[in-house]
Design a protein around this motif. Sequence first.
Motif, PDB file in Angstrom:
ATOM      1  N   LEU A  38     -19.866  13.231   9.579  1.00 48.26           N
ATOM      2  CA  LEU A  38     -20.198  13.968  10.887  1.00 48.26           C
ATOM      3  C   LEU A  38     -19.114  13.529  11.787  1.00 48.26           C
ATOM      4  O   LEU A  38     -19.020  12.424  12.121  1.00 48.26           O
ATOM      5  N   TYR A  39     -18.522  14.742  12.558  1.00 49.42           N
ATOM      6  CA  TYR A  39     -17.806  14.470  13.576  1.00 49.42           C
ATOM      7  C   TYR A  39     -17.874  14.993  14.837  1.00 49.42           C
ATOM      8  O   TYR A  39     -18.494  16.007  14.806  1.00 49.42           O
ATOM      9  N   THR A  40     -18.067  14.252  16.026  1.00 49.25           N
ATOM     10  CA  THR A  40     -18.441  14.820  17.266  1.00 49.25           C
ATOM     11  C   THR A  40     -16.930  14.644  18.307  1.00 49.25           C
ATOM     12  O   THR A  40     -16.493  13.477  18.419  1.00 49.25           O
ATOM     13  N   SER A  41     -16.824  15.555  18.803  1.00 51.85           N
ATOM     14  CA  SER A  41     -15.808  15.677  19.937  1.00 51.85           C
ATOM     15  C   SER A  41     -16.518  15.032  21.320  1.00 51.85           C
ATOM     16  O   SER A  41     -15.789  14.516  22.061  1.00 51.85           O
ATOM     17  N   GLY A  42     -17.752  15.088  21.613  1.00 46.85           N
ATOM     18  CA  GLY A  42     -18.414  14.804  22.813  1.00 46.85           C
ATOM     19  C   GLY A  42     -18.512  15.765  23.730  1.00 46.85           C
ATOM     20  O   GLY A  42     -18.274  15.537  24.984  1.00 46.85           O
ATOM     21  N   PRO A  46     -24.179   8.987   1.470  1.00 47.81           N
ATOM     22  CA  PRO A  46     -23.828   7.913   2.698  1.00 47.81           C
ATOM     23  C   PRO A  46     -23.100   8.986   3.677  1.00 47.81           C
ATOM     24  O   PRO A  46     -22.335   9.901   3.417  1.00 47.81           O
ATOM     25  N   ILE A  47     -23.417   8.860   4.952  1.00 51.79           N
ATOM     26  CA  ILE A  47     -23.090   9.478   5.984  1.00 51.79           C
ATOM     27  C   ILE A  47     -22.314   8.884   6.965  1.00 51.79           C
ATOM     28  O   ILE A  47     -22.869   7.982   7.515  1.00 51.79           O
ATOM     29  N   PHE A  48     -20.732   9.221   7.250  1.00 49.78           N
ATOM     30  CA  PHE A  48     -20.211   8.628   8.120  1.00 49.78           C
ATOM     31  C   PHE A  48     -20.087   9.316   9.391  1.00 49.78           C
ATOM     32  O   PHE A  48     -19.901  10.552   9.392  1.00 49.78           O
ATOM     33  N   VAL A  49     -20.174   8.642  10.444  1.00 45.79           N
ATOM     34  CA  VAL A  49     -19.999   9.346  11.798  1.00 45.79           C
ATOM     35  C   VAL A  49     -18.701   9.049  12.434  1.00 45.79           C
ATOM     36  O   VAL A  49     -18.298   7.862  12.758  1.00 45.79           O
ATOM     37  N   PHE A  50     -17.653   9.958  12.998  1.00 48.76           N
ATOM     38  CA  PHE A  50     -16.712   9.633  13.734  1.00 48.76           C
ATOM     39  C   PHE A  50     -16.461  10.358  14.954  1.00 48.76           C
ATOM     40  O   PHE A  50     -17.172  11.453  15.142  1.00 48.76           O
ATOM     41  N   GLU A  51     -16.084   9.782  16.110  1.00 47.57           N
ATOM     42  CA  GLU A  51     -15.969  10.605  17.524  1.00 47.57           C
ATOM     43  C   GLU A  51     -14.578  10.724  17.966  1.00 47.57           C
ATOM     44  O   GLU A  51     -13.684   9.599  17.799  1.00 47.57           O
ATOM     45  N   ARG A  73      -5.549  13.712  17.838  1.00 45.59           N
ATOM     46  CA  ARG A  73      -6.223  13.699  16.681  1.00 45.59           C
ATOM     47  C   ARG A  73      -7.079  12.104  16.465  1.00 45.59           C
ATOM     48  O   ARG A  73      -7.787  12.354  15.446  1.00 45.59           O
ATOM     49  N   SER A  74      -6.768  11.096  16.997  1.00 40.00           N
ATOM     50  CA  SER A  74      -7.178   9.836  16.718  1.00 40.00           C
ATOM     51  C   SER A  74      -8.805  10.193  16.819  1.00 40.00           C
ATOM     52  O   SER A  74      -9.389  10.833  17.709  1.00 40.00           O
ATOM     53  N   VAL A  75      -9.459   9.172  16.041  1.00 42.50           N
ATOM     54  CA  VAL A  75     -10.986   9.076  15.988  1.00 42.50           C
ATOM     55  C   VAL A  75     -11.382   7.592  15.976  1.00 42.50           C
ATOM     56  O   VAL A  75     -10.561   6.770  15.536  1.00 42.50           O
ATOM     57  N   ARG A  76     -12.643   7.442  16.308  1.00 51.27           N
ATOM     58  CA  ARG A  76     -13.209   6.174  16.177  1.00 51.27           C
ATOM     59  C   ARG A  76     -14.353   6.195  15.408  1.00 51.27           C
ATOM     60  O   ARG A  76     -15.121   7.003  15.498  1.00 51.27           O
ATOM     61  N   PHE A  77     -14.626   5.164  14.425  1.00 49.44           N
ATOM     62  CA  PHE A  77     -15.738   5.189  13.448  1.00 49.44           C
ATOM     63  C   PHE A  77     -16.753   4.603  14.118  1.00 49.44           C
ATOM     64  O   PHE A  77     -16.849   3.348  14.566  1.00 49.44           O
ATOM     65  N   ARG A  78     -17.777   5.098  14.195  1.00 47.19           N
ATOM     66  CA  ARG A  78     -19.229   5.039  14.969  1.00 47.19           C
ATOM     67  C   ARG A  78     -20.115   4.438  14.003  1.00 47.19           C
ATOM     68  O   ARG A  78     -21.468   3.723  14.581  1.00 47.19           O
ATOM     69  N   GLY A  79     -20.120   4.454  12.734  1.00 46.75           N
ATOM     70  CA  GLY A  79     -21.136   3.992  12.064  1.00 46.75           C
ATOM     71  C   GLY A  79     -21.417   4.654  10.517  1.00 46.75           C
ATOM     72  O   GLY A  79     -21.138   5.822  10.306  1.00 46.75           O
TER      73      GLY A  79
END
Length: 405
Positions: free
Chosen positions: A64-68, A127-132, A141-147
């Motif tokens: 799951l990717y979120t831009s916020g 497994p589901i990974f979330v990136f912000e 385009r950089s992202v942060r791994f949130r869990g």
Amino acid sequence: MDDVMKTFTHDNLFASDLILDAIYEGGTAGNVGDDPISKIVPGVGNMGGFRYAGRGEEKRIAVLYTSGEDKDWPDTFDLRLGRFHYYGDNRTPGHELHDTRKGGNRFLRTIFDRLHSKGEEWRSIPPIFVFEKYPTENSKRSVRFRGLLVPGAPGLTSSEDLVAIWRIKDGARFQNYRATFTILDVAHINRRWIESVVEGREDESMAPEAWMEWKRSKRHIPLVVEPTLEIRTTEEQIPGDRMGKKILKAVYDHFSDDPIAFERFAADLYAMSDTRVIVDEVTRASMDGGRDAVGRYKLGLDEDPVYVSFSLEAKCYRPPVVGGTTSTVGVKEVSRLISRLLHRQFGVLVTTSIVAKQAYEEVRQDGHPIVFVTGKDIVDILVRNGYSTVESVESLLTSKYPTKG
């Protein structure tokens, strides 16, 4: 901020482990190849909020990717409870709830159905990974791994963790999902485990313990952050985006000459923030001509609820976004609310402006049970309830909260 967080450069992503809250840099070519997620998690693609490896209903791994950045659909992290609230991908009218190009809402329906099945279908949830989104100097385009996520959360029922909500856009009605996930207590994920999952041969010896406990017993082990003394800054109490500032200005302008009308709005707004809030009445205050709302907050089971009572005060003060001299909620106003709690368990103070640092600190340090709803919170609550434009907010205020001005 990048110099204090662990950062993986774009060239090293193919060999990177996943570290909680680490930064994974995108490329600089100016095309979809700059996306870092497809390098971190092989096979999931380089576009979209929902990404998968695996065919059909049997996904091997998901992202799951979120831009916020979508104010109509504000994905949020609740780090204190270890939860992530995510909106589905039916975000425009003209489509049925599950009729989306990426199939995101079908995926949500499938995994939550498996979560609540009577058998052991939850074991097949991937497994589901979330990136912000987290732009850096080197790449936008950089992202942060949130869990690492699993669907649902402790204490939530099947009617609460995946909810279909109605929205209106351009006069058309449509539905979308709001899903609640648990962020598992996992700080480090081995690259070799990720690769084994993608290849369909999960190496459980490399798997995170919280994930294995989930697969064994369907037990959520959230990454819970102990609360610390939090004093929100001025910037954190007012909206930072242009639309949010315009919405807050519209609210202030509407009520600035009729603060009594603002009291009814403030009470309704607090009720909009949480379905467990019940406003019983709005009563005239005895001294200053304002009004207090009193109500209850529901705890426990629907069949046997327990209520805690609250007293609410509202201050339609000039916020920083309007211009001129800002009016802040100070020690005097907060002390007045504290003194009026009497037998009520907590207080709520709603303001279009901000709470001054000294007043904020005294409340938190002394442990007074006061909820502060400031300018930014007002905007966020309105947006979450479908009022995401100045026009929709003004229409609400004009129709429901006529003023004397």
